[in-house]
Design a protein around this motif. Structure first.
Motif, PDB file in Angstrom:
ATOM      1  N   ARG A 172       0.835  -1.211   0.000  1.00 31.39           N
ATOM      2  CA  ARG A 172       0.000   0.000   0.000  1.00 31.39           C
ATOM      3  C   ARG A 172       0.871   1.263   0.000  1.00 31.39           C
ATOM      4  NH1 ARG A 172      -5.453  -0.532   1.543  1.00 31.39           N
ATOM      5  NH2 ARG A 172      -6.178  -2.499   0.680  1.00 31.39           N
ATOM      6  N   LEU A 173       1.929   1.214   0.783  1.00 26.90           N
ATOM      7  CA  LEU A 173       2.809   2.382   0.868  1.00 26.90           C
ATOM      8  C   LEU A 173       3.490   2.633  -0.483  1.00 26.90           C
ATOM      9  CD1 LEU A 173       3.887   4.514   2.883  1.00 26.90           C
ATOM     10  CD2 LEU A 173       5.869   3.033   3.186  1.00 26.90           C
ATOM     11  N   ASP A 174       3.975   1.576  -1.105  1.00 25.63           N
ATOM     12  CA  ASP A 174       4.647   1.735  -2.404  1.00 25.63           C
ATOM     13  C   ASP A 174       3.686   2.327  -3.437  1.00 25.63           C
ATOM     14  OD1 ASP A 174       6.892   0.696  -1.272  1.00 25.63           O
ATOM     15  OD2 ASP A 174       6.641  -1.323  -2.119  1.00 25.63           O
ATOM     16  N   ALA A 175       2.434   1.879  -3.420  1.00 23.29           N
ATOM     17  CA  ALA A 175       1.454   2.371  -4.398  1.00 23.29           C
ATOM     18  C   ALA A 175       1.171   3.857  -4.186  1.00 23.29           C
ATOM     19  CB  ALA A 175       0.166   1.564  -4.296  1.00 23.29           C
ATOM     20  N   ILE A 176       1.050   4.259  -2.927  1.00 20.65           N
ATOM     21  CA  ILE A 176       0.690   5.651  -2.676  1.00 20.65           C
ATOM     22  C   ILE A 176       1.891   6.570  -2.922  1.00 20.65           C
ATOM     23  CG2 ILE A 176       1.162   5.996  -0.203  1.00 20.65           C
ATOM     24  CD1 ILE A 176      -2.142   6.803  -1.983  1.00 20.65           C
ATOM     25  N   LYS A 177       3.094   6.020  -2.810  1.00 26.01           N
ATOM     26  CA  LYS A 177       4.282   6.829  -3.130  1.00 26.01           C
ATOM     27  C   LYS A 177       4.272   7.237  -4.606  1.00 26.01           C
ATOM     28  CE  LYS A 177       7.841   5.319   0.120  1.00 26.01           C
ATOM     29  NZ  LYS A 177       9.050   4.493   0.205  1.00 26.01           N
ATOM     30  N   SER A 203      -2.959  -0.242   9.782  1.00 29.71           N
ATOM     31  CA  SER A 203      -2.410  -1.265  10.684  1.00 29.71           C
ATOM     32  C   SER A 203      -1.198  -0.714  11.433  1.00 29.71           C
ATOM     33  CB  SER A 203      -1.983  -2.487   9.871  1.00 29.71           C
ATOM     34  OG  SER A 203      -0.937  -2.122   8.983  1.00 29.71           O
ATOM     35  N   GLU A 204      -0.836  -1.405  12.513  1.00 32.60           N
ATOM     36  CA  GLU A 204       0.359  -1.027  13.276  1.00 32.60           C
ATOM     37  C   GLU A 204       1.575  -0.965  12.347  1.00 32.60           C
ATOM     38  OE1 GLU A 204       1.181  -3.753  16.433  1.00 32.60           O
ATOM     39  OE2 GLU A 204       2.824  -2.549  17.236  1.00 32.60           O
ATOM     40  N   LYS A 205       1.689  -1.943  11.467  1.00 31.98           N
ATOM     41  CA  LYS A 205       2.840  -1.999  10.548  1.00 31.98           C
ATOM     42  C   LYS A 205       2.856  -0.780   9.624  1.00 31.98           C
ATOM     43  CE  LYS A 205       6.216  -3.906   8.187  1.00 31.98           C
ATOM     44  NZ  LYS A 205       7.573  -3.782   8.754  1.00 31.98           N
ATOM     45  N   LEU A 206       1.690  -0.426   9.112  1.00 35.11           N
ATOM     46  CA  LEU A 206       1.622   0.723   8.208  1.00 35.11           C
ATOM     47  C   LEU A 206       1.925   2.024   8.962  1.00 35.11           C
ATOM     48  CD1 LEU A 206       1.156   1.730   5.372  1.00 35.11           C
ATOM     49  CD2 LEU A 206      -1.314   1.565   5.731  1.00 35.11           C
ATOM     50  N   PHE A 207       1.429   2.153  10.202  1.00 36.92           N
ATOM     51  CA  PHE A 207       1.793   3.320  11.018  1.00 36.92           C
ATOM     52  C   PHE A 207       3.322   3.397  11.173  1.00 36.92           C
ATOM     53  CE2 PHE A 207      -2.562   3.696  13.079  1.00 36.92           C
ATOM     54  CZ  PHE A 207      -2.741   5.033  12.765  1.00 36.92           C
ATOM     55  N   GLN A 208       3.940   2.249  11.439  1.00 35.05           N
ATOM     56  CA  GLN A 208       5.397   2.257  11.647  1.00 35.05           C
ATOM     57  C   GLN A 208       6.144   2.673  10.372  1.00 35.05           C
ATOM     58  OE1 GLN A 208       5.685  -1.766  13.057  1.00 35.05           O
ATOM     59  NE2 GLN A 208       5.447  -1.170  15.221  1.00 35.05           N
ATOM     60  N   LEU A 209       5.686   2.170   9.236  1.00 35.04           N
ATOM     61  CA  LEU A 209       6.321   2.559   7.966  1.00 35.04           C
ATOM     62  C   LEU A 209       6.134   4.052   7.700  1.00 35.04           C
ATOM     63  CD1 LEU A 209       5.274  -0.454   5.697  1.00 35.04           C
ATOM     64  CD2 LEU A 209       7.564   0.021   6.602  1.00 35.04           C
ATOM     65  N   LEU A 210       4.918   4.559   7.975  1.00 38.56           N
ATOM     66  CA  LEU A 210       4.649   5.986   7.756  1.00 38.56           C
ATOM     67  C   LEU A 210       5.498   6.847   8.680  1.00 38.56           C
ATOM     68  CD1 LEU A 210       0.794   5.992   7.267  1.00 38.56           C
ATOM     69  CD2 LEU A 210       2.473   6.884   5.645  1.00 38.56           C
ATOM     70  N   GLU A 212       8.493   6.272   9.604  1.00 38.58           N
ATOM     71  CA  GLU A 212       9.834   6.377   9.012  1.00 38.58           C
ATOM     72  C   GLU A 212       9.846   7.289   7.784  1.00 38.58           C
ATOM     73  OE1 GLU A 212      12.457   5.211  10.510  1.00 38.58           O
ATOM     74  OE2 GLU A 212      11.117   4.404  12.063  1.00 38.58           O
ATOM     75  N   GLU A 213       8.715   7.337   7.075  1.00 34.62           N
ATOM     76  CA  GLU A 213       8.651   8.104   5.814  1.00 34.62           C
ATOM     77  C   GLU A 213       8.409   9.595   6.022  1.00 34.62           C
ATOM     78  OE1 GLU A 213       8.977   7.199   2.657  1.00 34.62           O
ATOM     79  OE2 GLU A 213       9.245   5.048   3.010  1.00 34.62           O
ATOM     80  N   THR A 214       7.959  10.004   7.221  1.00 30.06           N
ATOM     81  CA  THR A 214       7.442  11.370   7.371  1.00 30.06           C
ATOM     82  C   THR A 214       8.204  12.210   8.400  1.00 30.06           C
ATOM     83  OG1 THR A 214       5.808  10.591   8.996  1.00 30.06           O
ATOM     84  CG2 THR A 214       5.100  10.692   6.694  1.00 30.06           C
ATOM     85  N   ALA A 215       9.460  11.897   8.605  1.00 27.95           N
ATOM     86  CA  ALA A 215      10.242  12.642   9.599  1.00 27.95           C
ATOM     87  C   ALA A 215      10.175  14.144   9.312  1.00 27.95           C
ATOM     88  CB  ALA A 215      11.692  12.163   9.573  1.00 27.95           C
ATOM     89  N   HIS A 216       9.896  14.931  10.346  1.00 34.10           N
ATOM     90  CA  HIS A 216       9.882  16.399  10.290  1.00 34.10           C
ATOM     91  C   HIS A 216       8.794  16.963   9.367  1.00 34.10           C
ATOM     92  CE1 HIS A 216      13.586  16.700  12.620  1.00 34.10           C
ATOM     93  NE2 HIS A 216      14.014  15.666  11.914  1.00 34.10           N
ATOM     94  N   GLN A 217       7.847  16.144   8.964  1.00 29.81           N
ATOM     95  CA  GLN A 217       6.821  16.643   8.025  1.00 29.81           C
ATOM     96  C   GLN A 217       5.515  16.974   8.743  1.00 29.81           C
ATOM     97  OE1 GLN A 217       6.312  14.079   4.631  1.00 29.81           O
ATOM     98  NE2 GLN A 217       8.518  13.967   4.247  1.00 29.81           N
ATOM     99  N   LEU A 218       4.677  17.712   8.008  1.00 31.83           N
ATOM    100  CA  LEU A 218       3.316  17.993   8.455  1.00 31.83           C
ATOM    101  C   LEU A 218       2.420  16.873   7.942  1.00 31.83           C
ATOM    102  CD1 LEU A 218       1.224  20.001   9.695  1.00 31.83           C
ATOM    103  CD2 LEU A 218       1.002  20.969   7.396  1.00 31.83           C
ATOM    104  N   ILE A 219       1.741  16.187   8.859  1.00 31.20           N
ATOM    105  CA  ILE A 219       0.841  15.114   8.438  1.00 31.20           C
ATOM    106  C   ILE A 219      -0.543  15.342   9.061  1.00 31.20           C
ATOM    107  CG2 ILE A 219       2.718  13.456   8.153  1.00 31.20           C
ATOM    108  CD1 ILE A 219       1.811  12.136  10.770  1.00 31.20           C
TER     109      ILE A 219
END
Ligand SMILES: [Zn+2]
Length: 417
Positions: A172-177, A203-210, A212-219
């Motif tokens: 899912r993460l790869d697709a949205i990238k 999911s917990e796993k997807l939260f963890q991946l996000l 790592e992907e969003t350091a210092h960003q506005l989410i």
């Protein structure tokens, strides 16, 4: 400081040009500056592009002043919208509750590309006409890129991912990238960040991946829009179990935490993110205190984005504004999408807040939520949010006031600069 007559050569002939005004001058019964409401004797001076030059007393402003009955305000910022759902106005009935609403959005969001495009163009125009100058917009697809390329508004695109089964998280993460990359390459957005959809769909796993992907960003994240979200995390019960069953999603790996949803997922973010919590209708005082606890890991305290008309549409329940004020929470405003709102007009959200709350919230505070607060959160405060000299914030005319209070008859219109 009013007009400058010019003359010059054009095509070899001497030509007299009409005087070109260098400045534009605006006054009203009240001017909300972004910081305070001034009444009666101030003139806002801009250049022809709308850049603020000064605010001066009327007696020093000279001639050519444009007067507006009511109030002038810096342009509004709509901090939560879904432009790509603009074709869904009136499609889903009111008061279905969130679980039914989510199922209907997924089932009914597919229409022809032409319909989607024309609905998004009309929405972009409505946002402009009613005084919005910038938008925080949720995107699940690349559908809105073309409209945003020619829009007069500024856009931060929150590229949203979901998936409640851990095994599909990376996919899912790869697709949205890919969607995020398309926005970045299009040049149609000033900000792009990957964001989780909601605690019940990530999911917990997807939260963890996000994380790592969003350091210092506005989410941003849809937060506690229904009590069922808290029930899911506390005891693995409630209406969301029906949703997963209907969709054939196996949630056997999900473990309840015994805590509210907010207190369960917020600690996943440890990379100095700034986090906009959207909705918050079922956020408790404990949650609020928890979200504001200083941590070494978050860049800013959490920000609370309220979309009261969408809350009334779906769950018929408003967020706890009195509690948010008691705890000095940072508040901003959004409309959500046409799927749960009759309009994308920030003034209508302000009206609902003033009318539906029994305690008085000063107009100046609510206008700040819609302007300077949001500009600061999005990092647009060098240009937007107030009439401070040097900014180009856009000007909104609000008519139909009772003193400085917004009434049910108040109307907001963009003043063209
Ligand atoms: Zn939303």
């Amino acid at each position: 400081m009013c007009c400058c007559p010019r003359a010059g050569l054009a095509g070899g002939k001497f030509t007299i040009y009409q005087p070109i005004p260098l400045y534009r001058k605006f006054t009203a019964d009240h001017i909300f500056t972004g910081h305070q409401i001034l009444s009666g004797n101030e003139v806002l001076i801009t250049d022809q592009s709308g850049k603020v030059l000064d605010m001066v007393p009327t007696e020093l402003a000279g001639d050519g002043i444009q007067y507006f009955k009511g109030m002038l305000s810096p342009g509004f910022i709509n901090s939560h919208c879904h432009l790509e759902l603009s074709h869904m106005r009136g499609v889903i009935p009111r008061h279905t509750g969130l679980v039914e609403f989510v199922q209907q959005v997924m089932g009914k969001r597919t229409v022809s590309a032409e319909e989607r495009l024309s609905a998004m163009q009309a929405a972009d125009q409505e946002l402009y006409d009613t005084g919005t100058v910038a938008v925080g917009d949720i995107c699940n697809t690349t559908d809105s890129i073309e409209v945003k390329k020619s829009s007069a508004l500024r856009w931060h695109n929150f590229i949203e991912v979901s998936g409640f089964v851990g095994a599909v998280a990376q996919k899912r993460l790869d697709a949205i990238k890919d969607v995020a990359q398309a926005f970045l390459q299009s040049g149609s957005a000033e900000g792009v960040s990957l964001v989780p959809h909601a605690p019940y769909s990530v999911s917990e796993k997807l939260f963890q991946l996000l994380n790592e992907e969003t350091a210092h960003q506005l989410i941003s994240i849809h937060n506690q829009e229904a009590e069922a979200e808290n029930e899911l995390y506390k005891t693995k019960s409630g209406d969301f179990l029906k949703l997963y069953q209907n969709m054939g999603i196996d949630i056997s790996a999900f473990q309840p935490t015994g805590k509210s949803s907010l207190q369960s997922w917020l600690p996943y973010f440890t990379q100095h993110q700034s986090i906009i919590l959207v909705h918050n209708s079922f956020t408790s005082e404990d949650d609020l205190v928890f979200s504001q606890l200083p941590t070494a890991n978050r860049k800013l305290p959490t920000v609370f984005c309220l979309c009261p008309n969408a809350n009334l549409y779906i769950e018929n329940k408003l967020p706890p504004i009195e509690l948010l004020l008691k705890h000095d929470a940072t508040i901003i405003l959004g409309t959500d999408s046409y799927a749960s709102n009759g309009q994308l007009n920030i003034l209508e959200e302000i009206k609902t807040i003033q009318q539906e709350n029994s305690f008085n919230i000063p107009t100046v505070n609510i206008l700040q939520w819609a302007t300077l607060n949001a500009a600061t959160v999005f990092g647009w405060d060098d240009e937007l949010g107030s009439f401070d000299a040097g900014k180009r914030p856009g000007i909104v005319h609000i008519d139909g006031l009772d003193g400085v209070n917004i009434t049910k008859d108040s109307v907001a219109r963009r003043v063209t600069t």
